[in-house]
Design a protein around this motif. Structure first.
Motif, PDB file in Angstrom:
ATOM      1  N   GLU A 189      45.733  26.143  53.249  1.00  0.00           N
ATOM      2  CA  GLU A 189      44.585  26.911  52.815  1.00  0.00           C
ATOM      3  C   GLU A 189      45.055  27.849  51.905  1.00  0.00           C
ATOM      4  OE1 GLU A 189      42.632  28.992  56.077  1.00  0.00           O
ATOM      5  OE2 GLU A 189      42.242  27.313  57.266  1.00  0.00           O
ATOM      6  N   VAL A 190      44.249  27.846  50.626  1.00  0.00           N
ATOM      7  CA  VAL A 190      44.565  28.838  49.680  1.00  0.00           C
ATOM      8  C   VAL A 190      43.537  29.567  49.335  1.00  0.00           C
ATOM      9  CG1 VAL A 190      45.503  29.124  47.162  1.00  0.00           C
ATOM     10  CG2 VAL A 190      46.235  27.312  48.792  1.00  0.00           C
ATOM     11  N   PRO A 191      43.058  30.901  49.986  1.00  0.00           N
ATOM     12  CA  PRO A 191      41.828  31.553  49.638  1.00  0.00           C
ATOM     13  C   PRO A 191      41.655  31.913  48.437  1.00  0.00           C
ATOM     14  CG  PRO A 191      42.887  32.258  51.808  1.00  0.00           C
ATOM     15  CD  PRO A 191      43.954  31.597  51.110  1.00  0.00           C
ATOM     16  N   GLU A 192      42.768  32.397  47.568  1.00  0.00           N
ATOM     17  CA  GLU A 192      42.903  32.826  46.428  1.00  0.00           C
ATOM     18  C   GLU A 192      43.974  32.709  45.691  1.00  0.00           C
ATOM     19  OE1 GLU A 192      41.139  36.213  43.447  1.00  0.00           O
ATOM     20  OE2 GLU A 192      41.306  36.637  45.708  1.00  0.00           O
ATOM     21  N   LEU A 193      44.022  32.129  44.453  1.00  0.00           N
ATOM     22  CA  LEU A 193      45.242  32.224  43.645  1.00  0.00           C
ATOM     23  C   LEU A 193      45.152  32.354  42.390  1.00  0.00           C
ATOM     24  CD1 LEU A 193      48.309  31.473  43.371  1.00  0.00           C
ATOM     25  CD2 LEU A 193      47.899  28.906  43.238  1.00  0.00           C
ATOM     26  N   ARG A 194      45.897  33.358  41.510  1.00  0.00           N
ATOM     27  CA  ARG A 194      45.949  33.451  40.410  1.00  0.00           C
ATOM     28  C   ARG A 194      47.229  33.390  39.718  1.00  0.00           C
ATOM     29  NH1 ARG A 194      41.873  38.674  38.928  1.00  0.00           N
ATOM     30  NH2 ARG A 194      40.174  37.729  40.238  1.00  0.00           N
ATOM     31  N   VAL A 195      47.601  32.424  38.582  1.00  0.00           N
ATOM     32  CA  VAL A 195      48.449  32.395  38.020  1.00  0.00           C
ATOM     33  C   VAL A 195      48.404  32.295  36.655  1.00  0.00           C
ATOM     34  CG1 VAL A 195      50.711  30.973  37.427  1.00  0.00           C
ATOM     35  CG2 VAL A 195      49.629  30.964  39.964  1.00  0.00           C
ATOM     36  N   ASP A 196      48.879  33.374  35.716  1.00  0.00           N
ATOM     37  CA  ASP A 196      48.556  33.696  34.531  1.00  0.00           C
ATOM     38  C   ASP A 196      47.072  33.491  34.197  1.00  0.00           C
ATOM     39  OD1 ASP A 196      51.004  34.092  33.290  1.00  0.00           O
ATOM     40  OD2 ASP A 196      51.551  31.997  33.310  1.00  0.00           O
ATOM     41  N   ASP A 197      46.253  32.901  33.186  1.00  0.00           N
ATOM     42  CA  ASP A 197      44.616  32.518  33.037  1.00  0.00           C
ATOM     43  C   ASP A 197      44.343  31.670  34.142  1.00  0.00           C
ATOM     44  OD1 ASP A 197      45.782  30.394  32.017  1.00  0.00           O
ATOM     45  OD2 ASP A 197      44.811  30.460  30.309  1.00  0.00           O
TER      46      ASP A 197
END
Length: 292
Positions: free
Chosen positions: A192-200
């Motif tokens: 599960e990945v509820p939210e992920l931000r990497v750069d843009d």
């Protein structure tokens, strides 16, 4: 006796091998980790001791670091130790991990056994690095398939942004279990990945659950994955659904969702090993970035 020295490393060892006994004292000192690659700094030392009879060897291994930095992240007094006992073919012991990552604790412990016939066994392994937690109970025989479970929880990925050398936010967790059923190896995966931000790049609402049987030979996949949204400079996706089911010749996959404002046609089968089937996608279902 053995000594090897460079401008950034010193390795030395003293060993005495008898008919029924062994004595080993070895060390490796790295004075400049920056020579290992960009983004690294500090020093490290490895010490290995082993003594006893061939049927009962006492071993001690210690790995430590000083003023260690990785992409700006600071590792305070990292130390890993292992104390074991037994013959080479059935050596058992326990390890301990201590330190801190940017002033957040690093702790770990567990039992480890390994040998030529038994393979590797991890028992009640628990490692905490900042907010991350890793648990493992695994057996990987030398001539067989793994059995056990590994669970990883990453509730605050921002803790590792400096270590990774890039902007990083979100959370994730995964659980992988290995077993056997009807004489074939089986792997069960949940993530599960509820939210992920990497750069843009930003991802929201990813969940996956799958059972992969006979993964060393004729792969059989039964599972599903769901993705609420994915945004990057080139791709925007919404409500993506992927379902996999075992089939006679190869796993069968079906996909649905909206990609760059278009809804692709369902995808058919994909074979394994040295053969692959690439289903045709009509041109109207693909949109590239830039002016049209």
């Amino acid at each position: 006796d053995f000594v090897f020295e460079t401008d950034a490393a010193v390795a030395q060892a003293h060993a005495r091998l008898g008919r029924d006994s062994i004595a080993l004292d070895a060390s490796l000192k790295l004075s400049d980790l920056g020579k290992a690659g960009d983004g690294f700094a500090g020093s490290a030392a490895l010490d290995v001791e082993a003594s006893g009879t061939h049927d009962d060897i006492i071993s001690n291994v210690a790995l430590s670091g000083s003023d260690v930095r990785v992409h700006g992240a600071r590792l305070d007094a990292p130390a890993l130790s292992f104390a074991g006992r037994g013959p080479v073919g059935a050596h058992k012991g326990a390890f301990k991990l201590t330190g801190a990552l940017d002033r957040q604790p690093i702790e770990g412990s567990g039992a480890v056994a390994f040998g030529a016939e038994s393979g590797v066994v991890l028992d009640q392994v628990a490692v905490t690095v900042a907010s991350a937690l890793i648990n493992a109970d695994m057996r990987v025989p030398a001539d067989g398939n793994p059995d056990g479970r590994i669970a990883v929880s990453l509730p605050r990925l921002a803790d590792f942004a400096r270590l990774a050398g890039m902007p990083l936010k979100g959370s994730a967790k995964a659980d992988v279990a290995f077993s056997q059923a009807d004489g074939v190896p089986v792997m069960r995966l949940q993530a599960e990945v509820p939210e992920l931000r990497v750069d843009d790049m930003q991802l929201r609402g990813l969940s996956a659950k799958a059972t992969v049987a006979d993964y060393t030979r004729a792969v059989r996949v039964d599972g599903k994955a769901r993705l609420a949204a994915f945004d990057s400079a080139q791709v925007n996706a919404r409500d993506v659904q992927i379902d996999a089911a075992p089939a006679a010749a190869a796993p069968s996959f079906r996909a649905a969702g909206i990609i760059n404002e278009f809804r692709p046609a369902p995808i058919g089968k994909a074979a394994h090993h040295d053969h692959a089937h690439r289903p045709p996608l009509p041109a109207r279902n693909v949109r590239t970035p830039g002016p049209h």
